[in-house]
Design an enzyme around this catalytic site. Structure first.
Site, mmCIF file in Angstrom:
data_model
loop_
_atom_site.group_PDB
_atom_site.id
_atom_site.type_symbol
_atom_site.label_atom_id
_atom_site.label_comp_id
_atom_site.label_asym_id
_atom_site.label_seq_id
_atom_site.Cartn_x
_atom_site.Cartn_y
_atom_site.Cartn_z
ATOM 1 N N CYS A 88 -1.283 4.124 3.125
ATOM 2 C CA CYS A 88 -1.006 3.665 4.493
ATOM 3 C C CYS A 88 0.403 3.164 4.760
ATOM 4 O O CYS A 88 1.030 3.583 5.725
ATOM 5 C CB CYS A 88 -1.998 2.565 4.865
ATOM 6 S SG CYS A 88 -3.598 3.218 5.298
ATOM 7 N N LEU B 219 -0.480 0.288 13.329
ATOM 8 C CA LEU B 219 0.814 0.570 12.702
ATOM 9 C C LEU B 219 1.595 -0.729 12.514
ATOM 10 O O LEU B 219 2.233 -0.951 11.481
ATOM 11 C CB LEU B 219 1.643 1.531 13.566
ATOM 12 C CG LEU B 219 1.109 2.943 13.779
ATOM 13 C CD1 LEU B 219 2.139 3.800 14.492
ATOM 14 C CD2 LEU B 219 0.733 3.599 12.453
ATOM 15 N N SER C 168 -9.064 7.153 11.585
ATOM 16 C CA SER C 168 -7.868 7.370 10.771
ATOM 17 C C SER C 168 -6.688 6.679 11.445
ATOM 18 O O SER C 168 -6.673 6.516 12.653
ATOM 19 C CB SER C 168 -7.525 8.854 10.681
ATOM 20 O OG SER C 168 -8.668 9.633 10.510
ATOM 21 N N THR C 169 -5.694 6.293 10.631
ATOM 22 C CA THR C 169 -4.458 5.759 11.216
ATOM 23 C C THR C 169 -3.711 6.887 11.893
ATOM 24 O O THR C 169 -3.494 7.937 11.292
ATOM 25 C CB THR C 169 -3.541 5.211 10.120
ATOM 26 O OG1 THR C 169 -4.299 4.343 9.326
ATOM 27 C CG2 THR C 169 -2.374 4.483 10.710
ATOM 28 N N PHE D 118 -2.651 2.563 -7.376
ATOM 29 C CA PHE D 118 -1.610 1.852 -6.598
ATOM 30 C C PHE D 118 -1.885 0.359 -6.506
ATOM 31 O O PHE D 118 -1.014 -0.410 -6.125
ATOM 32 C CB PHE D 118 -1.426 2.493 -5.217
ATOM 33 C CG PHE D 118 -2.442 2.081 -4.184
ATOM 34 C CD1 PHE D 118 -3.682 2.696 -4.107
ATOM 35 C CD2 PHE D 118 -2.143 1.085 -3.260
ATOM 36 C CE1 PHE D 118 -4.614 2.322 -3.140
ATOM 37 C CE2 PHE D 118 -3.061 0.707 -2.276
ATOM 38 C CZ PHE D 118 -4.300 1.328 -2.233
ATOM 39 N N SER E 55 6.569 -7.137 -6.797
ATOM 40 C CA SER E 55 5.951 -6.095 -7.614
ATOM 41 C C SER E 55 6.927 -4.946 -7.810
ATOM 42 O O SER E 55 8.042 -4.969 -7.284
ATOM 43 C CB SER E 55 4.680 -5.574 -6.931
ATOM 44 O OG SER E 55 5.033 -4.852 -5.768
ATOM 45 N N VAL E 56 6.458 -3.957 -8.541
ATOM 46 C CA VAL E 56 7.257 -2.750 -8.767
ATOM 47 C C VAL E 56 7.392 -1.930 -7.472
ATOM 48 O O VAL E 56 8.138 -0.965 -7.403
ATOM 49 C CB VAL E 56 6.636 -1.929 -9.925
ATOM 50 C CG1 VAL E 56 5.166 -1.629 -9.639
ATOM 51 C CG2 VAL E 56 7.371 -0.648 -10.201
ATOM 52 N N GLU F 120 -9.075 1.067 11.191
ATOM 53 C CA GLU F 120 -9.701 0.417 10.051
ATOM 54 C C GLU F 120 -8.666 -0.489 9.366
ATOM 55 O O GLU F 120 -7.570 -0.052 9.084
ATOM 56 C CB GLU F 120 -10.196 1.486 9.065
ATOM 57 C CG GLU F 120 -11.024 0.941 7.956
ATOM 58 C CD GLU F 120 -12.074 -0.021 8.477
ATOM 59 O OE1 GLU F 120 -13.049 0.453 9.073
ATOM 60 O OE2 GLU F 120 -11.931 -1.245 8.305
ATOM 61 N N PHE F 121 -9.048 -1.725 9.116
ATOM 62 C CA PHE F 121 -8.114 -2.649 8.471
ATOM 63 C C PHE F 121 -8.502 -2.954 7.029
ATOM 64 O O PHE F 121 -7.914 -3.830 6.398
ATOM 65 C CB PHE F 121 -8.015 -3.953 9.271
ATOM 66 C CG PHE F 121 -7.380 -3.772 10.627
ATOM 67 C CD1 PHE F 121 -6.015 -3.561 10.739
ATOM 68 C CD2 PHE F 121 -8.142 -3.779 11.780
ATOM 69 C CE1 PHE F 121 -5.415 -3.383 11.979
ATOM 70 C CE2 PHE F 121 -7.559 -3.602 13.025
ATOM 71 C CZ PHE F 121 -6.194 -3.404 13.135
HETATM 72 C C1 UDX Z 1 -3.376 -1.638 3.495
HETATM 73 C C2 UDX Z 1 -3.669 -2.803 4.460
HETATM 74 O O1 UDX Z 1 -3.712 -4.041 3.720
HETATM 75 C C3 UDX Z 1 -5.001 -2.560 5.166
HETATM 76 O O2 UDX Z 1 -5.242 -3.585 6.120
HETATM 77 C C4 UDX Z 1 -4.954 -1.198 5.855
HETATM 78 O O3 UDX Z 1 -6.201 -0.914 6.463
HETATM 79 C C5 UDX Z 1 -4.616 -0.103 4.867
HETATM 80 O O4 UDX Z 1 -3.377 -0.406 4.190
HETATM 81 P P1 UDX Z 1 -4.219 -0.952 1.064
HETATM 82 O O5 UDX Z 1 -3.041 -0.029 1.082
HETATM 83 O O6 UDX Z 1 -5.555 -0.406 0.718
HETATM 84 O O7 UDX Z 1 -4.382 -1.655 2.495
HETATM 85 O O8 UDX Z 1 -3.918 -2.153 0.030
HETATM 86 P P2 UDX Z 1 -3.017 -3.468 0.092
HETATM 87 O O9 UDX Z 1 -3.775 -4.562 -0.514
HETATM 88 O O10 UDX Z 1 -2.453 -3.713 1.430
HETATM 89 O O11 UDX Z 1 -1.833 -3.119 -0.930
HETATM 90 C C6 UDX Z 1 -0.856 -2.136 -0.643
HETATM 91 C C7 UDX Z 1 0.199 -2.117 -1.721
HETATM 92 O O12 UDX Z 1 1.001 -3.294 -1.686
HETATM 93 C C8 UDX Z 1 -0.368 -2.056 -3.145
HETATM 94 O O13 UDX Z 1 0.414 -1.181 -3.917
HETATM 95 C C9 UDX Z 1 -0.242 -3.478 -3.631
HETATM 96 O O14 UDX Z 1 -0.166 -3.574 -5.015
HETATM 97 C C10 UDX Z 1 1.065 -3.893 -2.970
HETATM 98 N N1 UDX Z 1 1.212 -5.349 -2.794
HETATM 99 C C11 UDX Z 1 0.336 -6.034 -2.022
HETATM 100 C C12 UDX Z 1 2.283 -6.012 -3.390
HETATM 101 O O15 UDX Z 1 3.099 -5.406 -4.094
HETATM 102 N N2 UDX Z 1 2.426 -7.360 -3.194
HETATM 103 C C13 UDX Z 1 1.565 -8.075 -2.403
HETATM 104 O O16 UDX Z 1 1.774 -9.300 -2.262
HETATM 105 C C14 UDX Z 1 0.479 -7.390 -1.806
#
Ligand code: UDX
Ligand code: ADP
Length: 463
Positions: A277, A222, A132-133, A339, A270-271, A162-163
């Protein structure tokens, strides 16, 4: 040390997919994933792998291959701990909702409960892995609990963040950019690190497996999330400026992304970002920095969250303003609630906050999301405690058919970038809506010129 038995506490978005891939790639290791949540474990054991509790492209196939062979899901936590040589802790660490650090610090109660359970059950030496983070120095706290309440056996604590990103978890796990393992520099610590390195070496090239001290590993996780979120807030900040100046944020993102020093990924306006995370990890970072008196550092990172909140609010404000300053009793259809695309996870989704704002303005929200249930949508809104459950249920309705969801709507808001939205029959949708028919594209997903040609009033982010 030859590892033959692994246990993972927590069968969620991290533990489930990660253990499924380890089991698939290491058929000689028995992997048992345990959780207190009986319903969740039953779903993981469902004979039809289409019903596993987490939607991730490709995961059902991997579970089908490994489950019952060397991958097991169970609620018998003690037994799995007792048998395993390596125990991954993959439980949730939400932001605290009470007491000191409320709204900022990670709530470590589930982690502590796990540590105490491991200490009580373990009768031989164990390697305990933080998956976990977690805030920096949690490993130290886990070690202290294990050593002080254990049965005299030796514990080695490793940090192995985990990434994976949701929606691409399987690909990320199969082809990781890197595996990070932090551990103690002692001889025993090195042996534990090597044991975990050997597990990953079954499919990850050695050059991609990085070993560090525990604190660097914890902080790297982090930091990685803070940097990624910062890019999104940076481009979102520019999106507002683009709207005022006549620039187009997609063009700006492309132009700067071609600079190899900047790179093209994570520049999609984006919105607002969501997910379990980014916000949590930055808040953790801010809390830790503040607790060391590093206020400039804390303020710097907090701005990433402030910008993200601003972007969500700006989106709902723009809907209200454009609809002649009132959405009272107007049907606003949300396409998407998750999300991001390709997941059924809704934690911290921008959709929740935009809906909450619009319900405050007395809008009637209709939702279509291909993977999110009505129960989850209402649960997300109720969790905010803005109003009672009955009021939320009266304000939001979800649909199984997107065309039905859009019928008689005053406006459509795109909250998640699901591919299927691109291919809808937009003429048919237009014909069924109130006029003027508005689209607010919170993901810059749809073809603006085509929609305008049909007759829609189309608004995207940052143009
Ligand atoms: C993230 C990290 O990418 C990952 O490495 C870590 O382990 C967990 O947190 P996650 O939250 O699952 O992963 O998805 P991610 O693809 O990072 O998107 C996070 C949010 O950012 C989403 O709401 C996505 O829509 C938004 N986003 C992402 C944008 O608005 N613009 C972008 O260019 C990329
Ligand atoms: P993540 O995204 O970090 O994987 P989830 O909330 O999806 O988070 O999953 C965490 C899981 O951990 C939940 O299914 C929860 O029931 C489980 N869990 C929490 N505490 C314990 C515990 N002490 N023992 C077993 N499972 C636990």
């Amino acid at each position: 040390m030859k590892i033959t038995k692994i246990c993972c506490i927590g069968a969620g978005y991290v533990g489930g997919p990660t253990m499924a891939v380890i089991a698939q790639k290491c058929p000689e290791i028995q992997v048992t994933v345990v959780d207190l949540n009986e319903e969740r474990i039953a779903a993981w054991n469902d004979t039809d792998t289409a019903n596993i509790p987490i939607y991730e492209p490709g995961l059902d196939v991997i579970v089908a291959e490994a489950r019952g062979r060397n991958l097991f899901f169970s609620t018998n936590v003690d037994k799995a701990i007792d048998e395993a040589q390596i125990i991954f802790i993959s439980v949730n660490t939400p932001t605290k909702t009470y007491g000191k650090g409320k709204g900022m610090a990670a709530d470590l109660k589930y982690i502590e409960l796990c540590a105490r359970q491991i200490a009580r059950v373990a009768k031989d030496n164990k390697i305990v892995v933080e998956k976990s983070t977690l805030p920096v120095r949690t490993a130290e706290a886990i070690k202290s609990i294990l050593d002080n309440t254990g049965n005299g056996v030796q514990f080695q604590i490793l940090s192995n963040p985990e990434f994976l990103a949701e929606g691409t978890a399987v690909t990320d796990l199969l082809h990781p950019d890197r595996i990070l393992i932090g551990g103690d520099p002692s001889e025993e610590g090195k042996k534990a690190i090597q044991a975990l390195v050997d597990v990953y070496s079954n499919w990850v090239p050695a050059a991609k497996i990085l070993t560090t001290n525990v604190w660097s590993s914890e902080l790297s996780k982090l930091t990685a999330n803070a940097f990624l979120a910062q890019r999104i807030s940076s481009i979102n900040a520019m999106s507002e400026l683009c709207e005022k100046t006549g620039a187009d944020v997609n063009e700006v993102a492309k132009a700067i992304g071609m600079d190899s020093r900047i790179g093209s990924k994570f520049l999609k306006a984006s919105v607002g970002f969501g997910g379990s995370c980014f916000q949590k990890d930055i808040l953790n970072l801010v809390y830790i920095a503040k607790s060391y008196g590093l206020n400039a550092v804390a303020d710097y990172w907090e701005q990433v969250i402030i910008m993200n909140d601003h972007q969500k609010r700006r989106f709902s404000n723009s809907i209200v303003q454009t609809l002649y300053n009132t959405v009272s009793d107007k049907k606003i259809t949300f396409l998407g609630w998750a999300f991001k695309k390709d997941t059924n996870d809704t934690r911290e989704s921008a959709a929740i906050y935009v809906a909450d704002d619009l319900i405050n303005e007395h809008a009637k929200i209709a939702v279509y999301d291909p993977k999110v249930s009505n129960k989850k949508i209402l649960g997300d809104l109720n969790y905010l405690e803005t109003r009672n459950a009955e009021a939320n249920a009266n304000s939001v309705r979800s649909f199984l058919d997107p065309y039905e969801a859009c019928q008689q709507a005053h406006a459509i808001a795109i909250l998640t970038e699901w591919d299927e939205f691109i291919h809808y029959d937009w003429q048919k949708i237009y014909d069924s809506m109130q006029k003027p028919a508005f689209i607010f594209d919170g993901r810059n997903l749809l073809n603006g010129p085509e929609l305008k040609a049909i007759g829609f009033v189309y608004q995207a982010i940052g143009s």
